[in-house]
Enzyme design. Sequence first.
Site, mmCIF file in Angstrom:
data_model
loop_
_atom_site.group_PDB
_atom_site.id
_atom_site.type_symbol
_atom_site.label_atom_id
_atom_site.label_comp_id
_atom_site.label_asym_id
_atom_site.label_seq_id
_atom_site.Cartn_x
_atom_site.Cartn_y
_atom_site.Cartn_z
ATOM 1 N N PHE A 63 15.875 5.607 -4.700
ATOM 2 C CA PHE A 63 15.558 4.705 -5.808
ATOM 3 C C PHE A 63 14.918 5.406 -7.002
ATOM 4 O O PHE A 63 14.692 4.780 -8.031
ATOM 5 C CB PHE A 63 14.711 3.507 -5.355
ATOM 6 C CG PHE A 63 13.375 3.827 -4.749
ATOM 7 C CD1 PHE A 63 12.278 4.092 -5.542
ATOM 8 C CD2 PHE A 63 13.198 3.830 -3.372
ATOM 9 C CE1 PHE A 63 11.043 4.373 -4.988
ATOM 10 C CE2 PHE A 63 11.963 4.110 -2.800
ATOM 11 C CZ PHE A 63 10.876 4.383 -3.618
ATOM 12 N N GLU B 24 13.902 5.151 0.334
ATOM 13 C CA GLU B 24 13.375 4.387 1.459
ATOM 14 C C GLU B 24 14.287 4.709 2.649
ATOM 15 O O GLU B 24 15.504 4.533 2.578
ATOM 16 C CB GLU B 24 13.417 2.888 1.105
ATOM 17 C CG GLU B 24 12.683 1.993 2.051
ATOM 18 C CD GLU B 24 11.143 1.931 1.834
ATOM 19 O OE1 GLU B 24 10.608 2.668 0.978
ATOM 20 O OE2 GLU B 24 10.513 1.154 2.555
ATOM 21 N N ARG C 75 -1.100 1.620 -9.609
ATOM 22 C CA ARG C 75 -0.497 0.331 -9.287
ATOM 23 C C ARG C 75 -0.625 -0.512 -10.539
ATOM 24 O O ARG C 75 -1.732 -0.665 -11.054
ATOM 25 C CB ARG C 75 -1.286 -0.315 -8.139
ATOM 26 C CG ARG C 75 -0.597 -1.518 -7.519
ATOM 27 C CD ARG C 75 -1.481 -2.195 -6.491
ATOM 28 N NE ARG C 75 -1.676 -1.468 -5.248
ATOM 29 C CZ ARG C 75 -0.813 -1.441 -4.236
ATOM 30 N NH1 ARG C 75 0.320 -2.101 -4.305
ATOM 31 N NH2 ARG C 75 -1.082 -0.765 -3.138
ATOM 32 N N LYS D 87 14.120 -4.590 -2.199
ATOM 33 C CA LYS D 87 12.955 -3.963 -1.566
ATOM 34 C C LYS D 87 13.271 -3.804 -0.085
ATOM 35 O O LYS D 87 13.282 -4.775 0.667
ATOM 36 C CB LYS D 87 11.702 -4.815 -1.770
ATOM 37 C CG LYS D 87 10.436 -4.160 -1.216
ATOM 38 C CD LYS D 87 9.202 -4.980 -1.546
ATOM 39 C CE LYS D 87 7.902 -4.233 -1.326
ATOM 40 N NZ LYS D 87 7.730 -3.574 -0.049
HETATM 41 P P1 ATP Z 1 3.996 -2.999 0.978
HETATM 42 O O1 ATP Z 1 2.832 -3.306 1.875
HETATM 43 O O2 ATP Z 1 4.545 -4.180 0.310
HETATM 44 O O3 ATP Z 1 5.020 -2.109 1.570
HETATM 45 P P2 ATP Z 1 2.715 -0.807 -0.263
HETATM 46 O O4 ATP Z 1 1.254 -1.009 -0.453
HETATM 47 O O5 ATP Z 1 3.188 0.092 0.811
HETATM 48 O O6 ATP Z 1 3.351 -2.220 -0.168
HETATM 49 P P3 ATP Z 1 3.740 -1.114 -2.823
HETATM 50 O O7 ATP Z 1 3.865 -0.248 -3.977
HETATM 51 O O8 ATP Z 1 2.792 -2.224 -2.970
HETATM 52 O O9 ATP Z 1 3.332 -0.239 -1.591
HETATM 53 O O10 ATP Z 1 5.192 -1.631 -2.432
HETATM 54 C C1 ATP Z 1 6.206 -0.739 -2.609
HETATM 55 C C2 ATP Z 1 6.707 -0.208 -1.310
HETATM 56 O O11 ATP Z 1 7.972 -0.797 -1.037
HETATM 57 C C3 ATP Z 1 6.977 1.258 -1.452
HETATM 58 O O12 ATP Z 1 5.883 2.005 -0.975
HETATM 59 C C4 ATP Z 1 8.237 1.512 -0.681
HETATM 60 O O13 ATP Z 1 7.942 1.945 0.626
HETATM 61 C C5 ATP Z 1 8.895 0.158 -0.547
HETATM 62 N N1 ATP Z 1 10.164 0.004 -1.265
HETATM 63 C C6 ATP Z 1 11.276 -0.564 -0.754
HETATM 64 N N2 ATP Z 1 12.266 -0.619 -1.651
HETATM 65 C C7 ATP Z 1 11.802 -0.063 -2.793
HETATM 66 C C8 ATP Z 1 12.341 0.145 -4.084
HETATM 67 N N3 ATP Z 1 13.576 -0.241 -4.398
HETATM 68 N N4 ATP Z 1 11.543 0.737 -5.005
HETATM 69 C C9 ATP Z 1 10.296 1.114 -4.717
HETATM 70 N N5 ATP Z 1 9.729 0.934 -3.508
HETATM 71 C C10 ATP Z 1 10.454 0.338 -2.555
#
Ligand code: ATP
Length: 584
Positions: free
Chosen positions: A342, A302, A417, A252
């Site tokens: 990704f 990303e 989600r 991530k």
């Molecule tokens: P967070 O606050 O943790 O960034 P979020 O609310 O923006 O979360 P989530 O779906 O909860 O969104 O977390 C996924 C986020 O992590 C994505 O929006 C993306 O920006 C990031 N990310 C980083 N690496 C990856 C990956 N390998 N696959 C998907 N998303 C990724």
Amino acid sequence: MKFSVLSDSLEKMESTTKRIELTDILVELLKNTHASIISKVIYLIQGKIRPNFEGVELGIAEKLVIRAISKSSGITTKKIEDDYNDGGDLGKTGANILRQKTQTTFTAETITLERVYDTLLKISKLEGKGSQDMKMKYISSLLNDATPIESKFILKILLGTLRLGIAENTTMDALAIAFTNEKSNRELVENAYNVSSDLGKVSEVLATEGINGILKFTTSLFSPIRPMLADRVKSEDDAFKKIKNDFAAEYKLDGERAQIHKKNNEIVLFSRSLENITRYYPDVVEKISKCINANDGIFEAEIVAVNENTGNFLPFQELMHRRRKYKLEQAVSDYPITVNFFDVLYYNQTDYLEKPYMERRKTLENIIKENNFAKLVPMSIVSNEGDVTESLENSINSGCEGLMLKVIDSPYRAGTRGNNWLKLKREYQNELGDSLDLVVVGAFFGRGRRTGKYGTLLLSSYNSESDTFPTICKVGTGFTDENLDQLFQILSSKVTLKKNPRVESTMEADIWFEPELVLEIVASEISLSPIHKTGLNMIRKDIGFALRFPKFTGKIRSEKSAEDASVDEEVLALYKNQKKSEMN
Ligand code: ATP
């Protein structure tokens, strides 16, 4: 269509908060609207004129609106400001003032929805020298011909304060009922919205072709797809409770999510909140085509800032130096990036959303030509807790936040989600620890070192059902001097004369802001509160949630819009989790 058809419906909607009644009024309105203007009605009831991703903004300041009301009514701006300060919102105040005028004169002509819409669109396109005066003239010309009720809603749309509680969900229910007579078709409507991010376009197809049109609705290039999101897990053990089989563990990365649309050499980038961010990444536009072995496609990646010498990932904040209008070239060379792919959502004129994760990943591996600029996000298949721990360690050691755990046979669930993607961060393994993304809605003036700046900020979560921003805490810690200066600068442009009607607060801040800026906040605990409004009545009547010892992490989440902030249900889930840990 007469604009009064819309404003009368809006007036009815304003007098109820019940979702069923709102839906009924909306269904009636949609049935009375001709297919050729249905999309305009859909945008206007959401207080917009185009889908969000087109970035068309009205952004009319209260001061300008007050001048326009003054021009149309002959009443001084001072008197209008005084009336506004005495109560109500500016839309209502304007309508009342104009009502006094219409009692002595009569309106010149019937105003049509098309005219209001076209004028708003023209206003949104005006910029540069003399644009403020032109905007004022356009607004005042509408107010001259509008009835008081029509004026009220024109003003609310202009000011961005139309608050009817019609969230996207209610609109989709109403569309399904109005055009297919079946609420159960709502899921199909939602699918179409998830792949187009444009309820106007969806409504147009429904009104002209009915449900068959919606069934044929597919992904199209340069229309962003609503992103798939992940649920949180606190530990490896937690992850295996949610996913029973093997899954993919991807790093991530801590950067900006970008949805990259490509057709030959044409490249467009959308952010997580579907804003067009192409202009901030001229280097991606220039270089990425050569790294993608395909004529067309929609990819997710990303974008991460890197140290040019070592290639190491840098924290997310470094990327934000690129969010500027001027000297962007300098920022591009000072803050180099890598693009880490990704997912693939569309390729070779084929929709990839329904294909299982593993097939999408393999396709991606075949298409992306890796180099220093473009990379694939590291991934391994994990089948036990030990594997996950090892991947997590490797990811953290490479400067990443943690892992994204993905079910290998899952399709891409746009706009949802759920358990098909899980995120595991190191910080979740500690106490409550998880961060929240909260909206700055107000501030209290600082003392001492913070004199002349905002010392403490009032923060809100987002309630997607009522489309409001209930407060959750005040925060005054975690700010460096640099943060305070930066926030003061950003927030100064968002000051409003009064609390925005979408903000729900019992506290009186010294100063109020447009709810737009999102900050990342950590806290020691979530407590029950009679003062704050997040999660009101979820646990106990008239009681909401508050954060104890909240602290700013230093991250301004500029890639998130206010509607992407943490929602009440997420706070409830964290509260329950904390209770569970207390019992163990
Ligand atoms: P967070 O606050 O943790 O960034 P979020 O609310 O923006 O979360 P989530 O779906 O909860 O969104 O977390 C996924 C986020 O992590 C994505 O929006 C993306 O920006 C990031 N990310 C980083 N690496 C990856 C990956 N390998 N696959 C998907 N998303 C990724």
